[in-house]
Design a protein around this motif. Structure first.
Motif, PDB file in Angstrom:
ATOM      1  N   TYR A  14     -47.078 -32.626 -11.390  1.00 19.25           N
ATOM      2  CA  TYR A  14     -46.797 -31.215 -11.696  1.00 19.25           C
ATOM      3  C   TYR A  14     -47.212 -30.907 -13.125  1.00 19.25           C
ATOM      4  N   ASP A  15     -47.621 -29.681 -13.354  1.00 20.82           N
ATOM      5  CA  ASP A  15     -48.029 -29.220 -14.681  1.00 20.82           C
ATOM      6  C   ASP A  15     -46.846 -29.350 -15.659  1.00 20.82           C
ATOM      7  N   PRO A  16     -47.054 -30.097 -16.767  1.00 17.18           N
ATOM      8  CA  PRO A  16     -45.919 -30.317 -17.691  1.00 17.18           C
ATOM      9  C   PRO A  16     -45.672 -29.196 -18.691  1.00 17.18           C
ATOM     10  N   LEU A  17     -46.513 -28.167 -18.713  1.00 20.51           N
ATOM     11  CA  LEU A  17     -46.455 -27.196 -19.807  1.00 20.51           C
ATOM     12  C   LEU A  17     -45.081 -26.546 -19.981  1.00 20.51           C
ATOM     13  N   LYS A  18     -44.478 -26.144 -18.850  1.00 24.19           N
ATOM     14  CA  LYS A  18     -43.192 -25.451 -18.972  1.00 24.19           C
ATOM     15  C   LYS A  18     -42.070 -26.413 -19.384  1.00 24.19           C
ATOM     16  N   ALA A  19     -42.301 -27.711 -19.197  1.00 19.29           N
ATOM     17  CA  ALA A  19     -41.319 -28.693 -19.669  1.00 19.29           C
ATOM     18  C   ALA A  19     -41.488 -28.938 -21.167  1.00 19.29           C
ATOM     19  N   ILE A  20     -42.648 -28.519 -21.717  1.00 18.56           N
ATOM     20  CA  ILE A  20     -42.878 -28.643 -23.155  1.00 18.56           C
ATOM     21  C   ILE A  20     -42.262 -27.440 -23.874  1.00 18.56           C
ATOM     22  N   VAL A  21     -42.575 -26.254 -23.373  1.00 17.18           N
ATOM     23  CA  VAL A  21     -42.017 -25.040 -23.977  1.00 17.18           C
ATOM     24  C   VAL A  21     -40.642 -24.817 -23.341  1.00 17.18           C
ATOM     25  N   ALA A  22     -39.696 -25.602 -23.775  1.00 18.29           N
ATOM     26  CA  ALA A  22     -38.386 -25.611 -23.141  1.00 18.29           C
ATOM     27  C   ALA A  22     -37.321 -25.958 -24.181  1.00 18.29           C
ATOM     28  N   PRO A  23     -36.114 -25.457 -24.051  1.00 17.71           N
ATOM     29  CA  PRO A  23     -35.664 -24.523 -23.022  1.00 17.71           C
ATOM     30  C   PRO A  23     -36.024 -23.077 -23.388  1.00 17.71           C
ATOM     31  N   ARG A  24     -36.254 -22.282 -22.366  1.00 19.78           N
ATOM     32  CA  ARG A  24     -36.582 -20.870 -22.590  1.00 19.78           C
ATOM     33  C   ARG A  24     -35.382 -20.006 -22.183  1.00 19.78           C
ATOM     34  N   PRO A  25     -34.983 -19.080 -23.064  1.00 21.21           N
ATOM     35  CA  PRO A  25     -33.859 -18.217 -22.690  1.00 21.21           C
ATOM     36  C   PRO A  25     -34.203 -17.389 -21.453  1.00 21.21           C
ATOM     37  N   ILE A  26     -33.182 -17.011 -20.734  1.00 22.89           N
ATOM     38  CA  ILE A  26     -33.414 -16.247 -19.503  1.00 22.89           C
ATOM     39  C   ILE A  26     -32.973 -14.799 -19.715  1.00 22.89           C
ATOM     40  N   GLY A  27     -33.915 -13.883 -19.534  1.00 20.39           N
ATOM     41  CA  GLY A  27     -33.581 -12.460 -19.508  1.00 20.39           C
ATOM     42  C   GLY A  27     -33.353 -12.095 -18.055  1.00 20.39           C
ATOM     43  N   TRP A  28     -32.144 -11.715 -17.775  1.00 21.33           N
ATOM     44  CA  TRP A  28     -31.794 -11.388 -16.372  1.00 21.33           C
ATOM     45  C   TRP A  28     -31.838  -9.865 -16.295  1.00 21.33           C
ATOM     46  N   ILE A  29     -32.947  -9.384 -15.764  1.00 20.26           N
ATOM     47  CA  ILE A  29     -33.329  -7.977 -15.972  1.00 20.26           C
ATOM     48  C   ILE A  29     -32.827  -7.062 -14.857  1.00 20.26           C
ATOM     49  N   THR A  30     -32.013  -6.072 -15.242  1.00 19.06           N
ATOM     50  CA  THR A  30     -31.632  -5.016 -14.301  1.00 19.06           C
ATOM     51  C   THR A  30     -32.546  -3.819 -14.515  1.00 19.06           C
ATOM     52  N   SER A  31     -33.056  -3.291 -13.411  1.00 19.29           N
ATOM     53  CA  SER A  31     -33.821  -2.043 -13.474  1.00 19.29           C
ATOM     54  C   SER A  31     -33.427  -1.211 -12.254  1.00 19.29           C
ATOM     55  N   LEU A  32     -33.898   0.016 -12.201  1.00 15.08           N
ATOM     56  CA  LEU A  32     -33.561   0.914 -11.086  1.00 15.08           C
ATOM     57  C   LEU A  32     -34.830   1.489 -10.492  1.00 15.08           C
ATOM     58  N   THR A  33     -34.813   1.727  -9.187  1.00 14.35           N
ATOM     59  CA  THR A  33     -35.897   2.493  -8.584  1.00 14.35           C
ATOM     60  C   THR A  33     -35.664   3.968  -8.927  1.00 14.35           C
ATOM     61  N   ALA A  34     -36.663   4.797  -8.703  1.00 16.08           N
ATOM     62  CA  ALA A  34     -36.514   6.228  -8.975  1.00 16.08           C
ATOM     63  C   ALA A  34     -35.369   6.808  -8.145  1.00 16.08           C
ATOM     64  N   ARG A  35     -35.084   6.160  -6.979  1.00 15.48           N
ATOM     65  CA  ARG A  35     -33.974   6.635  -6.137  1.00 15.48           C
ATOM     66  C   ARG A  35     -32.631   6.063  -6.551  1.00 15.48           C
ATOM     67  N   GLY A  36     -32.624   5.263  -7.611  1.00 12.40           N
ATOM     68  CA  GLY A  36     -31.359   4.734  -8.127  1.00 12.40           C
ATOM     69  C   GLY A  36     -30.927   3.423  -7.502  1.00 12.40           C
ATOM     70  N   GLU A  37     -31.843   2.747  -6.765  1.00 12.19           N
ATOM     71  CA  GLU A  37     -31.480   1.442  -6.189  1.00 12.19           C
ATOM     72  C   GLU A  37     -31.599   0.368  -7.272  1.00 12.19           C
ATOM     73  N   ILE A  38     -30.638  -0.573  -7.230  1.00  9.72           N
ATOM     74  CA  ILE A  38     -30.576  -1.604  -8.281  1.00  9.72           C
ATOM     75  C   ILE A  38     -31.528  -2.751  -7.978  1.00  9.72           C
ATOM     76  N   ASN A  39     -32.238  -3.209  -9.020  1.00 12.19           N
ATOM     77  CA  ASN A  39     -33.091  -4.398  -8.941  1.00 12.19           C
ATOM     78  C   ASN A  39     -32.630  -5.366 -10.029  1.00 12.19           C
ATOM     79  N   LEU A  40     -32.520  -6.640  -9.680  1.00 12.02           N
ATOM     80  CA  LEU A  40     -32.075  -7.640 -10.661  1.00 12.02           C
ATOM     81  C   LEU A  40     -32.879  -8.910 -10.459  1.00 12.02           C
ATOM     82  N   ALA A  41     -33.485  -9.438 -11.529  1.00 16.37           N
ATOM     83  CA  ALA A  41     -34.284 -10.662 -11.412  1.00 16.37           C
ATOM     84  C   ALA A  41     -34.314 -11.401 -12.752  1.00 16.37           C
ATOM     85  N   PRO A  42     -34.346 -12.749 -12.701  1.00 17.39           N
ATOM     86  CA  PRO A  42     -34.428 -13.527 -13.943  1.00 17.39           C
ATOM     87  C   PRO A  42     -35.872 -13.721 -14.415  1.00 17.39           C
TER      88      PRO A  42
END
Ligand SMILES: Cc1cc2nc3c(=O)[nH]c(=O)nc-3n(C[C@H](O)[C@H](O)[C@H](O)COP(=O)(O)O)c2cc1C
Length: 216
Positions: A14-42
């Protein structure tokens, strides 16, 4: 070992790059659709990049819903993912179709934001309310545009769970934030240490006194 990324011939499974640039903080992002539906993803290609004004960014590999929705509605919230919330955080990374409320799917409670419309994760110890500034679509060395999009937002409001403030400071370790490493690995911040940034005079003084370069 050394390898050039053009060949990526590290010889590892497996590619080791992300194990080198580690640990990376996690932004757990909330956004909304134009209709107001909630979206959440890390997003672990996430960081703060300016203090005054406070600016954060996250990078999407492919134009994912969080990018599209932030651009449409111009607002988002970065919630802090913690050890206690790790399973819920992971669940929200599943490729749910747009319009499915990942917060509900993960059994999380939303709490109203003050200055933006997307809600925050009620049980996250900190959350940053952000307004969209710009999206930078990256280019490679040949100047070719890539399907990699870095969203920048200015933090306009900050929520802190007061339980994590001790002696006038935010107790980061007590929140147990989690961070992304390589592969399927994560780190948890359970311990911190302090170092005071030196003045130039303090660093230079022993060198001057010794009449030249410091050894070691
Ligand atoms: C801890 C973690 C960090 C992630 N970081 C990123 C990232 O930085 N960039 C990215 O494009 N996807 C990342 N992902 C994958 C996205 O969370 C996933 O594709 C998600 O479905 C995107 O949701 P959205 O389309 O609602 O934005 C990460 C997943 C996990 C579990």
């Amino acid at each position: 070992m050394f390898y050039a990324t053009s060949a990526n011939d590290h010889g590892l499974p497996y590619d080791p790059l992300k194990a080198i640039v580690a640990p990376r903080p996690i932004g757990w992002i909330t956004s909304l659709t134009a209709r107001g539906e909630i979206n959440l993803a890390p997003y672990s290609y996430f960081n703060a990049v300016s203090t005054r004004p406070p600016i954060v960014c996250f990078s999407s590999e492919g134009r994912k819903d969080s990018v599209a929705l932030v651009e449409e509605t111009r607002e988002f919230v970065c919630n802090i993912a913690t050890w206690d919330l790790r399973d819920a955080m992971n669940l929200t990374s599943a490729p749910f179709p747009r319009g499915i409320d990942e917060m509900r799917e993960a059994g999380l409670r939303p709490a109203s934001s003050r200055l933006v419309k997307p809600p925050r994760v009620a049980d996250a110890p900190c959350a940053l309310e952000c307004k969209w500034l710009q999206t930078l679509t990256l280019r490679d060395l040949d100047g070719q545009p890539l399907d990699r999009h870095v969203v920048f937002g200015q933090v306009v409001g900050v929520h802190i769970d007061d339980r994590f403030i001790a002696n006038g400071r935010l107790d980061t370790a007590a929140m147990k934030p989690i961070a992304r490493c390589g592969y399927d690995q994560y780190a948890v911040v359970a311990e911190v240490f302090s170092m005071t940034r030196p003045e130039v005079a303090e660093v230079a003084a022993p060198r001057v006194a010794a009449g030249g370069r410091r050894s070691g």
